[in-house]
Design an enzyme around this catalytic site. Structure first.
Site, PDB file in Angstrom:
ATOM      1  N   ARG A 104       4.262   0.543  24.996  1.00  0.00           N
ATOM      2  CA  ARG A 104       3.875   1.254  23.715  1.00  0.00           C
ATOM      3  C   ARG A 104       3.959   2.746  23.572  1.00  0.00           C
ATOM      4  NH1 ARG A 104      -1.609  -1.218  22.662  1.00  0.00           N
ATOM      5  NH2 ARG A 104      -0.227  -2.864  21.611  1.00  0.00           N
ATOM      6  N   ASN A 124       0.740  -1.100  -0.167  1.00  0.00           N
ATOM      7  CA  ASN A 124      -0.013  -0.073  -0.134  1.00  0.00           C
ATOM      8  C   ASN A 124       0.902   1.472   0.045  1.00  0.00           C
ATOM      9  OD1 ASN A 124      -2.887  -0.137  -0.182  1.00  0.00           O
ATOM     10  ND2 ASN A 124      -2.593  -1.708   1.487  1.00  0.00           N
ATOM     11  N   GLU A 172      -9.695   3.197  19.542  1.00  0.00           N
ATOM     12  CA  GLU A 172      -9.854   1.800  19.240  1.00  0.00           C
ATOM     13  C   GLU A 172      -9.576   1.236  18.081  1.00  0.00           C
ATOM     14  OE1 GLU A 172     -14.228   0.953  20.332  1.00  0.00           O
ATOM     15  OE2 GLU A 172     -14.223   2.831  21.035  1.00  0.00           O
ATOM     16  N   ARG A 218       1.445  -2.846  14.534  1.00  0.00           N
ATOM     17  CA  ARG A 218       1.605  -2.602  15.942  1.00  0.00           C
ATOM     18  C   ARG A 218       0.286  -1.681  16.094  1.00  0.00           C
ATOM     19  NH1 ARG A 218       6.209  -2.177  19.188  1.00  0.00           N
ATOM     20  NH2 ARG A 218       5.273  -0.699  20.390  1.00  0.00           N
ATOM     21  N   HIS A 239      -7.860  -1.080   6.064  1.00  0.00           N
ATOM     22  CA  HIS A 239      -8.376  -2.227   6.652  1.00  0.00           C
ATOM     23  C   HIS A 239      -8.972  -3.315   5.417  1.00  0.00           C
ATOM     24  CE1 HIS A 239      -9.093  -5.117   9.877  1.00  0.00           C
ATOM     25  NE2 HIS A 239     -10.282  -5.300   9.265  1.00  0.00           N
TER      26      HIS A 239
END
Lengths: 206, 206
Positions: B67, B16, B145, B93, B111
C-alpha cells in the site's frame, strides 16, 4: 394494537411525557395516558403528571433486587393500568429481557441522537465531541439491546458552530416533543410493521 | 492553505470530481483542478476529465506492491502537479498512514452517510438495512482510520418508505455534489481549524 392506553416511564422532569400529554389534550394524538411510573419518588414529572390528573405510581429500586424483579413490579403496575403501549421518556433504567418479552413490540423509547450514532448516555455531548454537523433524535421500538431496536421515526437537527451541550440538547428536546407523539400515533394506528430489524411505516387503511 | 490546486483521486465515474469541476467552472469555487488520478485505467471519469481539459494520470496497482509503495507513486504524481489539497472522490483504495502524513490535514473524503453511522462500503445499503429514517453525506478530513477524520460538513437526507438502494444513493449523490465544493472552499479559505477530533469552522476574516 387493540387499545390506546399509554403507560409512560420517567425518572426526571418527564418533559416528553408532558409533550405526549399535550398532544393528547390538543387532540393531535388519540390516546389516553393511563399511568405515569417513575423509578424515583423525587422525579419532578410525577407531580406535574398528578397536577394534570394523570394516575401516577412510584416503583423504586430495592437493595438486592435484580433487574428482572424490579421490571416485574413495573410490569404489574402497567398491566394493572391496562396499558397497550409503554413509552420510555427519560427513564434512566435499562429494561431487561423479560420486560421486553412481556411487552413485545409495545415499548417505545426516544433517544437524543440519530441512531445508530451515539447510543447510551450523554448522546448530545458525544455528538459534539465527535464534531458532527448533524444530529437529531430517534423514536424506536425497544429490543434487548440498549438504544437499538427498529426505528420508527427520526428527525435531524443541525449543530451550530456555537452550540454547547445545553443549547444543542435543548434544540433536540424541542424536536423530540414534536416527534414522539407522531411515532406513538403510528404504532397505535397499526401502521408500524416490523420486518427483521426494520420498522416499515405502512399507508393508512382509511 | 497556500495555494488552491486540487488533486482528485477517483476509481469510477468521478461524479463528485465533475461536480467539483462544475463548481470551479461556475466560479462558485475558486480553485484549479491540477490533476485527476485514477487507480484504474478503465475509470470512466478519466476520459470525462480529459474531455474537460483536466490533466489526468493513472496509477494502477502492481502485483506484490505494498500500500505504501502504491501511495508513494500517487503522492509523487500529486506533488509533481503542485497540488495543495487532495480530494478523494469515489477512490476505492484505502490510503495508508504514510500518505496521510505526507499530505497531513490536506486530504478530504466524501462519504454517503452521516458518519459515524455506516462507515465503509455500501453505506446506503447499510442505512436501509438498519432502517434509519435519516441518512446523508459527510465531507471529512482523512486520518489514519477509514471514514473517521474530523468532519467538515454534513447534510441530512430523508429515507422514504419506498426507497431502495438505487433511489436513496442517487438522492444522496445529488446532495454530495452540492456539499463537497463547499467543504473544499472552507478548507482552501483556511476556515477549518482542527482541534482534537473536531474540525471547527471559523468565521471569514474579510
Amino acid at each position: 394494537m387493540r387499545g390506546r392506553n399509554l403507560g409512560v416511564l420517567i425518572s426526571g422532569r418527564g418533559s416528553n411525557m408532558l409533550a405526549l400529554h399535550d398532544a393528547i389534550a390538543d387532540r393531535r394524538l388519540r390516546a389516553r395516558m393511563a399511568v405515569v411510573v417513575s423509578n424515583k419518588a423525587s422525579a419532578p414529572g410525577l407531580a406535574l403528571a398528578a397536577a394534570r390528573g394523570i394516575p401516577t405510581a412510584v416503583v423504586e429500586s430495592r437493595k438486592g433486587q435484580s433487574r428482572d424483579e424490579h421490571d416485574a413490579r413495573v410490569g404489574a403496575v402497567l398491566e394493572e393500568a391496562g396499558i397497550d403501549l409503554v413509552c420510555l421518556a427519560g427513564y434512566m433504567r435499562i429494561v431487561g429481557a423479560s420486560f421486553v418479552r412481556r411487552f413485545q413490540g409495545r415499548i417505545l423509547n426516544i433517544h437524543p441522537s440519530l441512531l445508530p450514532s451515539f447510543p447510551g448516555l450523554d448522546a448530545q455531548k458525544a455528538a459534539l465531541e465527535h464534531g458532527v454537523r448533524v444530529t437529531g433524535c430517534t423514536v424506536h421500538l425497544v429490543d434487548e439491546e440498549v438504544d437499538h431496536g427498529p426505528i420508527v421515526l427520526q428527525s435531524a437537527v443541525e449543530v451550530g458552530a456555537d452550540d454547547d451541550v445545553e443549547s444543542l440538547s435543548s434544540r433536540i428536546l424541542e424536536r423530540e416533543h414534536d416527534l414522539y407523539w407522531r411515532a406513538v400515533a403510528l404504532v397505535l394506528d397499526g401502521r408500524v410493521r416490523v420486518e427483521g430489524r426494520r420498522a416499515r411505516i405502512v399507508p393508512t387503511t382509511a
